[in-house]
Design a protein around this motif. Structure first.
Motif, mmCIF file in Angstrom:
data_model
loop_
_atom_site.group_PDB
_atom_site.id
_atom_site.type_symbol
_atom_site.label_atom_id
_atom_site.label_comp_id
_atom_site.label_asym_id
_atom_site.label_seq_id
_atom_site.Cartn_x
_atom_site.Cartn_y
_atom_site.Cartn_z
ATOM 1 N N GLU B 187 7.959 1.212 -5.707
ATOM 2 C CA GLU B 187 6.520 0.920 -5.632
ATOM 3 C C GLU B 187 5.802 1.817 -4.628
ATOM 4 O O GLU B 187 5.046 1.357 -3.776
ATOM 5 C CB GLU B 187 6.279 -0.554 -5.306
ATOM 6 C CG GLU B 187 6.818 -1.455 -6.419
ATOM 7 C CD GLU B 187 6.574 -2.930 -6.159
ATOM 8 O OE1 GLU B 187 5.562 -3.243 -5.526
ATOM 9 O OE2 GLU B 187 7.415 -3.748 -6.586
ATOM 10 N N THR B 190 1.697 5.071 -8.392
ATOM 11 C CA THR B 190 1.633 4.836 -9.827
ATOM 12 C C THR B 190 0.640 5.823 -10.413
ATOM 13 O O THR B 190 -0.186 6.391 -9.709
ATOM 14 C CB THR B 190 1.234 3.370 -10.133
ATOM 15 O OG1 THR B 190 1.337 3.135 -11.537
ATOM 16 C CG2 THR B 190 -0.214 3.088 -9.723
ATOM 17 N N PRO B 200 -2.522 10.658 -8.970
ATOM 18 C CA PRO B 200 -1.682 9.514 -8.581
ATOM 19 C C PRO B 200 -2.401 8.558 -7.642
ATOM 20 O O PRO B 200 -3.237 8.974 -6.839
ATOM 21 C CB PRO B 200 -0.488 10.175 -7.883
ATOM 22 C CG PRO B 200 -0.960 11.536 -7.482
ATOM 23 C CD PRO B 200 -1.987 11.936 -8.509
ATOM 24 N N LEU B 201 -2.062 7.288 -7.766
ATOM 25 C CA LEU B 201 -2.583 6.248 -6.881
ATOM 26 C C LEU B 201 -1.443 5.860 -5.944
ATOM 27 O O LEU B 201 -0.381 5.421 -6.396
ATOM 28 C CB LEU B 201 -2.997 5.027 -7.705
ATOM 29 C CG LEU B 201 -3.989 5.271 -8.852
ATOM 30 C CD1 LEU B 201 -3.915 4.151 -9.891
ATOM 31 C CD2 LEU B 201 -5.407 5.384 -8.313
ATOM 32 N N PHE B 202 -1.644 6.012 -4.641
ATOM 33 C CA PHE B 202 -0.611 5.647 -3.670
ATOM 34 C C PHE B 202 -0.665 4.149 -3.428
ATOM 35 O O PHE B 202 -1.621 3.646 -2.842
ATOM 36 C CB PHE B 202 -0.812 6.393 -2.352
ATOM 37 C CG PHE B 202 -0.386 7.830 -2.410
ATOM 38 C CD1 PHE B 202 -1.212 8.791 -2.958
ATOM 39 C CD2 PHE B 202 0.849 8.223 -1.919
ATOM 40 C CE1 PHE B 202 -0.817 10.114 -3.035
ATOM 41 C CE2 PHE B 202 1.255 9.548 -1.984
ATOM 42 C CZ PHE B 202 0.420 10.499 -2.533
ATOM 43 N N LEU B 203 0.394 3.459 -3.858
ATOM 44 C CA LEU B 203 0.493 2.014 -3.639
ATOM 45 C C LEU B 203 0.798 1.758 -2.158
ATOM 46 O O LEU B 203 1.133 2.691 -1.424
ATOM 47 C CB LEU B 203 1.602 1.467 -4.543
ATOM 48 C CG LEU B 203 1.314 1.635 -6.052
ATOM 49 C CD1 LEU B 203 2.552 1.296 -6.879
ATOM 50 C CD2 LEU B 203 0.141 0.750 -6.469
ATOM 51 N N PRO B 204 0.680 0.501 -1.716
ATOM 52 C CA PRO B 204 0.807 0.235 -0.275
ATOM 53 C C PRO B 204 2.034 0.883 0.389
ATOM 54 O O PRO B 204 1.904 1.469 1.467
ATOM 55 C CB PRO B 204 0.862 -1.291 -0.213
ATOM 56 C CG PRO B 204 0.007 -1.723 -1.384
ATOM 57 C CD PRO B 204 0.284 -0.717 -2.458
ATOM 58 N N ALA B 207 1.618 4.618 0.475
ATOM 59 C CA ALA B 207 0.509 4.910 1.385
ATOM 60 C C ALA B 207 0.972 4.802 2.839
ATOM 61 O O ALA B 207 0.509 5.553 3.704
ATOM 62 C CB ALA B 207 -0.660 3.966 1.122
ATOM 63 N N ARG B 210 2.728 7.968 3.637
ATOM 64 C CA ARG B 210 1.734 9.041 3.762
ATOM 65 C C ARG B 210 0.981 8.939 5.094
ATOM 66 O O ARG B 210 0.766 9.935 5.779
ATOM 67 C CB ARG B 210 0.764 8.963 2.579
ATOM 68 C CG ARG B 210 -0.326 9.993 2.636
ATOM 69 C CD ARG B 210 -1.043 10.086 1.303
ATOM 70 N NE ARG B 210 -2.332 10.731 1.488
ATOM 71 C CZ ARG B 210 -3.254 10.843 0.541
ATOM 72 N NH1 ARG B 210 -3.014 10.364 -0.669
ATOM 73 N NH2 ARG B 210 -4.410 11.439 0.781
ATOM 74 N N ARG B 211 0.588 7.718 5.451
ATOM 75 C CA ARG B 211 -0.170 7.537 6.689
ATOM 76 C C ARG B 211 0.679 7.926 7.900
ATOM 77 O O ARG B 211 0.194 8.576 8.825
ATOM 78 C CB ARG B 211 -0.627 6.085 6.788
ATOM 79 C CG ARG B 211 -1.583 5.819 7.917
ATOM 80 C CD ARG B 211 -2.227 4.448 7.788
ATOM 81 N NE ARG B 211 -1.257 3.380 7.839
ATOM 82 C CZ ARG B 211 -0.941 2.569 6.834
ATOM 83 N NH1 ARG B 211 -1.539 2.708 5.663
ATOM 84 N NH2 ARG B 211 -0.057 1.619 6.974
#
Lengths: 586, 586
Positions: B187, B190, B200-204, B207, B210-211
């Motif tokens: 996860e 997506t 792409p959408l970075f899910l929690p 993310a 990435r952060r």
């Protein structure tokens, strides 16, 4: 006593009468009352300057002293056109009046103006009023760039002299604090015509503030159970057709871009992206609430003429969130969102200038989602939650969104003007539009509800507000530079560098000024940059192993050990403490 | 012995011959050798399945056992057209051959193919070779969607059996580690067709990684004197005309958007924005170097067919920087940029799979800025700096940018394939194009030089690499969840919650699993999510005031005090220590 609107409007006629005496060939436009006074548009054969304004203002004084009557009369259209035949703008106005409309004029000495009134009866009633011609600016006739450019004389006007004096003082203060001016002086941001007018570039110091605020809000939200995500700045146009943004909001959106026959648009909002994340998996009642949050880049089309500083921009960054929850969780989630915003306002030191506005629906049909039971439930939950939070709030009936009630958090600037910086909205519509659901404990499919909310608002707008509120003298916790180390003599350079290393190790943001300049100049420059602490090092400090610290907010200078200073300065950062009140700008 | 290309190509003919025996009506496309084997495109009247592949592979085996000659002959165009008259794709190929070209065919038993060769002389030479038909996929004839869809049979082929076995094993491992697959399983992100394929959408959880990586690189850069800024995602088209990007790079840029008659484009690069910041003030030799840095959103137009996962996307985020410096500072700045990249690779634990490539110019005129003296100076500085850094590097002659030499940092993935993840480029051209300058110590205007560089690369691509490199078992310092707390019985829930609070207070990222499920299931699920530490709490731990910890990387379970665990786990985060090697995926 006449009201201030009438006074201001009558003074506009006095202004026009004075101008007619001094410039007999002038052509008249219109002259309404405005928020802080009045203006009048003229077509002069020559440009006005400050001297001209002074002369006009003394002529106005004569007119109010003379105690002239302001007399109303009515004219037929033909008579009016004949009377104003040398005044082309008035002729245009008369021709624009609907057939049958009463045409009234007001006469003040030799000057007669086409006007609906009302006015004071005699100019002597204006004698005690306070007014000042403030500026001249170019203005297109009727606001259209196809028309001639006129000269607009602006004036401030109030009932009493102290009011005017106070207004002028606040204006001067506001101008000193204008975020565009401070943005340049403090090197926070810049605007490049070549890049684009509404596309500010955050320079290193402004970027530091922004980064601190961004990390602060993300960390705070994560610790409160928000799920921070990243989603792309654009999407298929069809995504916004599905959400309804394209149909309702197209004029504020950027034009689509065609890539291989597919249309993409820059996003005006993040809701669809977050809903797509929610839909990437089946969700159960146990998964809710899910609080998607993002520091989201958003794009709005704005008229280039309205773009200004960090306030109205073409692309901004919102601390956005979509809380997807069950109906029975709505009240708790709403309260927590308000509580978070309240906490953030306190941490930023602006809780005292913030007020709350509860926007509800009114009786107008068609303006709101048609479900009375839902609205009643939502509004009673909404108001109940606000009451439990013990917040003072106003009610704005008829100001709800079409999909639910909302809370607006308003910040009042130095001029007393209020702007919405945060909104918390309840939404029953988008979950259905995107067909999002969860599996209830009994296995049935249920529709969740949504809260759209921010916590620190749009980072650009909030920064603009903070710059003006603090006049650039930021609390230490988000000041771009917290400490500047200044040396009195070269001999202490090594000691100063050692101090700088230790301050930086403690996590403080430090600049150095070891130049061969007078300490007076160094202090002056440090104060101009509104740096919270100036650390001054001379021979005596070096010998004693101490530092001298000048506090921006108290103006005091004290000598102390480096460790004590570090403990105090870092403590202040950790608890967001603010020694400064908004009035203390250096 | 024949080389592997010839073997693969000959095997493609064997494949086609086998197919002809089993499917006499088949129409043949083409069948070349590829990197790991070969393929052949066929037009079948029915779809193939795994069974069909098995049958074809046994038929191929018969052909190699039979020891058939592969004989070359030449045909006139007319004879060739006559011979292949029932094979429309071959006819199309023959008609496409230039006039006068020799038309050669190769005969293998009953099968004759239009082919340039070369081939092995007899299929017996293929008997010991290792090959396996791997898959069937649809493929448009000649790659164009206007043409019919054919069925392409892929095969792996190597000289020796162990090579094939090793290849298949590595492929299986790579597939398990495929970042798109792990991105979904863990996860992390997506992709929504409705939003857009390359967006792409970075899910929690993704993310969070990435952060952490973003904050890590920003903090590291700031501590090294970089000036982090934020600049907008778009700009006037004229900005990119000034930089030359529009002329040279238009095909990779998004189409312009018209707003009130002004054209704006999404930026493909940040150089112009950073140069505009530099130009917002006069700069002196004392201000240099200025190292503008940004986590910059950038937009590149990619063909939709090439978009995949986080590797090839329509919008990405580069840890970008433009170092503007004097010529005499260039070497030191270049070295520091390489040193930073080297440090980052070590912190990410991928220094061992990274190599360096120094790209220089070659003799081709017109390909490079025409200034021999400048190039000689730049290249000797560049190579001298690399030698001083004691880096092993290859030379890529003729691979320089037109404006200067560059260093490419290549990362080698599980399959041994190299990709550039970071580039450090020296640039003498853009400073002149944007007319940027500084005042030298003698008061004259001088032109600075620029280094374009990254440090951690493009965040999407680097994350894709890290996901595959670690197979999702990330080092604790950037693992999205570091600890999951599992309970054996409900009775310990309160103790477990207390432990969770303390772990979170220590700054660790913690999940809980207090469900009423078997501990075996809970551990299995925690392992599947590759969580570094599973903290297991039962009655005995509660009574002793301890916790049991299962270490993902060693597989060991130990009982220890909470304080000791916290000290170990946070220490590991602080020094980026990695207990895991790339081979140890759970």
């Amino acid at each position: 006593m006449s009201n201030i609107e009438t006074v201001r409007h009558s003074l506009a006629h006095v202004l026009a009468a004075a101008v007619q005496r001094l410039y007999p060939d002038v052509k008249f436009g219109i002259g309404p009352a405005i928020d802080d006074g009045f203006y009048y548009d003229f077509d002069f054969s020559e440009p006005l300057n400050e001297e001209s304004l002074k002369a006009i203002q003394s002529e106005m004084k004569k007119i109010t002293k003379q105690g002239l009557d302001i007399e109303r009369s009515e004219l037929s259209r033909e008579a009016a056109l004949e009377f104003f035949k040398d005044q082309p703008y008035k002729v245009e106005l008369i021709n624009g009046l609907p057939e049958g409309e009463i045409i009234s004029v007001y006469k003040l000495g030799d000057f007669t103006d086409l006007c609906m009134g009302p006015h004071v009866e005699n100019t002597k009633h204006l004698r005690q009023r306070a007014y000042k011609l403030s500026s001249v600016a170019g203005a297109y006739w009727r606001g259209s760039s196809d028309n001639p450019m006129m000269q607009r004389i602006y004036a401030w006007a109030f009932m009493e002299k102290p009011e005017l004096k106070d207004y002028i003082a606040r204006r001067e203060e506001a101008m000193k604090r204008d975020h565009r001016r401070l943005g340049e002086e403090l090197e926070l941001f810049t605007v490049s015509e070549l890049v684009g007018k509404g596309l500010p570039l955050f320079l290193p110091k402004g970027a530091t503030i922004r980064r601190i605020l961004e990390r602060f809000i993300v960390d705070e939200e994560v610790s409160r159970g928000y799920l921070h995500v990243y989603s792309p700045d654009l999407g298929h146009k069809s995504l916004y057709e599905a959400s309804g943004h394209w149909q309702h909001y197209k004029d504020s959106m950027y034009p689509p871009m065609d890539l291989e026959g597919q249309e993409y648009v820059l996003r005006p909002m993040t809701c669809p992206h977050h809903f797509m994340m929610y839909k990437s998996k089946l969700r159960s009642y146990r998964d809710l609430p899910m609080r998607y949050a993002e520091l989201a880049t958003q794009f709005r089309r704005e008229l280039s003429g309205t773009l200004t500083g960090l306030i109205r921009v073409m692309s901004f960054h919102l601390a956005d969130s979509h809380i997807i929850c069950r109906m029975d969780q709505m009240e708790e989630e709403f309260s927590a969102a308000v509580e978070l915003a309240d906490y953030v306002m306190r941490a930023l030191g602006i809780r005292d200038v913030v007020s709350f506005r509860a926007s509800l629906r009114d009786d107008e049909k068609g303006k709101y989602v048609d479900d009375d039971a839902l609205w009643e439930k939502a509004e009673s939950m909404f108001l109940g939650a606000l009451d439990k939070l013990d917040l003072e709030y106003e009610i704005g009936r008829g100001e709800a969104a079409f999909y639910g009630p909302k809370l607006d958090i308003q910040a009042r600037n130095v001029m007393g003007k209020e702007d919405t910086i945060i909104t918390i909205q309840i939404d029953f519509v988008l979950p259905a539009r995107f067909d999002i659901s969860y599996t209830a404990s009994d296995g049935t499919k249920e529709r969740p509800v949504t809260i759209h909310r921010s916590s620190i608002g749009c980072i650009e707008r909030t920064m603009a507000f903070l710059i003006e509120h603090y006049g650039g003298a930021f609390p230490s916790w988000f000041a771009p530079v917290q400490v500047r180390v200044l040396t009195l003599v070269d001999a202490v350079d090594d000691y100063a560098k050692d101090v700088i290393v230790k301050l930086r190790k403690a996590g403080l943001r430090v600049e150095e000024d070891l130049r061969n300049e007078s300490i007076g100049k160094k202090i002056r420059e440090g104060r101009l940059m509104r740096i919270p602490y100036l650390v001054i090092i001379g021979n005596s400090e070096m010998e004693a192993g101490t530092i001298a610290v000048r506090n921006r907010d108290t103006g005091e200078q004290t000598t102390l050990s480096l460790d004590d200073f570090i403990a105090g300065a870092t403590g202040e950062v950790d608890d967001f403490s603010l020694k400064l009140s908004a009035g203390d700008v250096a």
